[in-house]
Design an enzyme around this catalytic site. Sequence first.
Site, PDB file in Angstrom:
ATOM      1  N   LYS A  47       0.851  -1.191   0.000  1.00  0.00           N
ATOM      2  CA  LYS A  47       0.000   0.000   0.000  1.00  0.00           C
ATOM      3  C   LYS A  47       0.887   1.241   0.000  1.00  0.00           C
ATOM      4  O   LYS A  47       1.812   1.357   0.820  1.00  0.00           O
ATOM      5  CB  LYS A  47      -0.905  -0.003   1.233  1.00  0.00           C
ATOM      6  N   ASP A  60      -0.450  -0.380  -4.533  1.00  0.00           N
ATOM      7  CA  ASP A  60      -1.840   0.095  -4.566  1.00  0.00           C
ATOM      8  C   ASP A  60      -1.897   1.452  -3.888  1.00  0.00           C
ATOM      9  O   ASP A  60      -1.651   1.567  -2.688  1.00  0.00           O
ATOM     10  CB  ASP A  60      -2.746  -0.910  -3.838  1.00  0.00           C
ATOM     11  N   GLU A 118      -1.939  -0.265  -8.846  1.00  0.00           N
ATOM     12  CA  GLU A 118      -3.392  -0.319  -8.680  1.00  0.00           C
ATOM     13  C   GLU A 118      -3.955   1.049  -8.297  1.00  0.00           C
ATOM     14  O   GLU A 118      -3.434   1.722  -7.412  1.00  0.00           O
ATOM     15  CB  GLU A 118      -3.701  -1.351  -7.590  1.00  0.00           C
ATOM     16  N   ASP A 139      -9.274  -0.436  -9.725  1.00  0.00           N
ATOM     17  CA  ASP A 139      -9.992  -1.076  -8.616  1.00  0.00           C
ATOM     18  C   ASP A 139     -11.236  -0.250  -8.288  1.00  0.00           C
ATOM     19  O   ASP A 139     -12.327  -0.556  -8.777  1.00  0.00           O
ATOM     20  CB  ASP A 139      -9.063  -1.223  -7.398  1.00  0.00           C
ATOM     21  N   LYS A 193     -14.202  -7.161  -7.084  1.00  0.00           N
ATOM     22  CA  LYS A 193     -14.544  -7.476  -5.691  1.00  0.00           C
ATOM     23  C   LYS A 193     -16.053  -7.685  -5.593  1.00  0.00           C
ATOM     24  O   LYS A 193     -16.820  -6.879  -6.116  1.00  0.00           O
ATOM     25  CB  LYS A 193     -14.136  -6.334  -4.750  1.00  0.00           C
TER      26      LYS A 193
HETATM   27 MG   LIG Z   1      -7.170  -1.751  -4.223  1.00  0.00          MG
END
Ligand SMILES: [Mg+2]
Length: 375
Positions: free
Chosen positions: A161, A190, A216, A241, A265
């Site tokens: 992240k 991400d 991402e 995403d 997701k």
């Molecule tokens: Mg993500």
Amino acid sequence: MAIVRAEVFKGTTYYKSPFTISLGTSYKSEEVVIKIVDDSGLEGFGEASPSRMILGETQDTVISALDIILPSLIGLEPEMLEYVSYVIENSIYRNSSAKASVDIALHDLISKKYKMPLFKYLGGYSNKVLTDITIGIKSIEETVKEAKELLEQKVRIIKVKVGSESLDEDISRLKAIREVVGNNVKLFIDANQAWSVKRAIYAINKMQRYEIELVEQPVKAHDVDGLSFVKRNSSVPIMADESVHSPEDAVEIVKKGAADFINIKLMKSGGIRNARKIAAISESAGIKNIVGCMMEGTISIAAATHFACSTKNVIFVDLDSDLGLKNTLTKKSVVEYRDSYRVLSEDYGLGNIELAYDELKLVKVYEEKKSNSVF
Ligand SMILES: [Mg+2]
């Protein structure tokens, strides 16, 4: 068979350690679990993992949305899934995690009826899928410690992240992780929408020396033109995403050539049915998928794994949130984590889900109305 009963529960899972991304830090997930029962006594289980910042949903809004959706499903046949999904979709706008919980429970129920594990009912591809493990935004010392642990566990893909206040700190953490894991581990980053278009291109150029597989969601979810500009101006593949919730969003990405990968997701798509549509759109456009998660529990992680294992276009998954929980809302996980793979059993449906009733509070029950006529 017909749906005769639905039960709604709420429960909270707590994390082994705080999880920080560019959108904030969280310590727990407030979940909603549902059980749908048919007239033969079969039970299907589902879970909503609402995310305020990404979905605009909370535990309370999920319960309110289910109070609109579930009464209209009593008496319907789950096998008429296209019709039942139409009823769900027309009950209320958005509220995708609430809808996902119902969609998951219906898929669990139907595949149990046909005595198949869900991934085979969907048309299986494999019984296992490679997963990454995520390292959140944390200090260099903590990052290095976690990277060493993951290396010992032979983790093959690490998601890092980024998008913290300091780009220098993000770069230092990435550099430290690459030094710890060497060249045998794939890294991707991400940013969770943290960067402007210019900052994204600058940051990716600085970070690419650490052999980043993909980046991402570098820019804001709504800025699909910006995402497309970043894709055309960076050498590292781009994954959408937060920009893709629905199949319609996936079409927009394809039209604008805005991503090389789409992260699907279930909580964003509203469940497995729409997730399959996104995968079909992606595959037709030459875009690969990964399947990711919110900070979800054992039921929805199982559903996401079954979907991933039925979809060739999914090249790997980001399904690790249940591994970082102190407590779970089911007695045990029905998806193994073994040698960096999520592995499914031959048990029917999602697997043998047993709710941990001591972790759950029953909120509402919906039942077929018994006629009280005396005639
Ligand atoms: Mg993500």
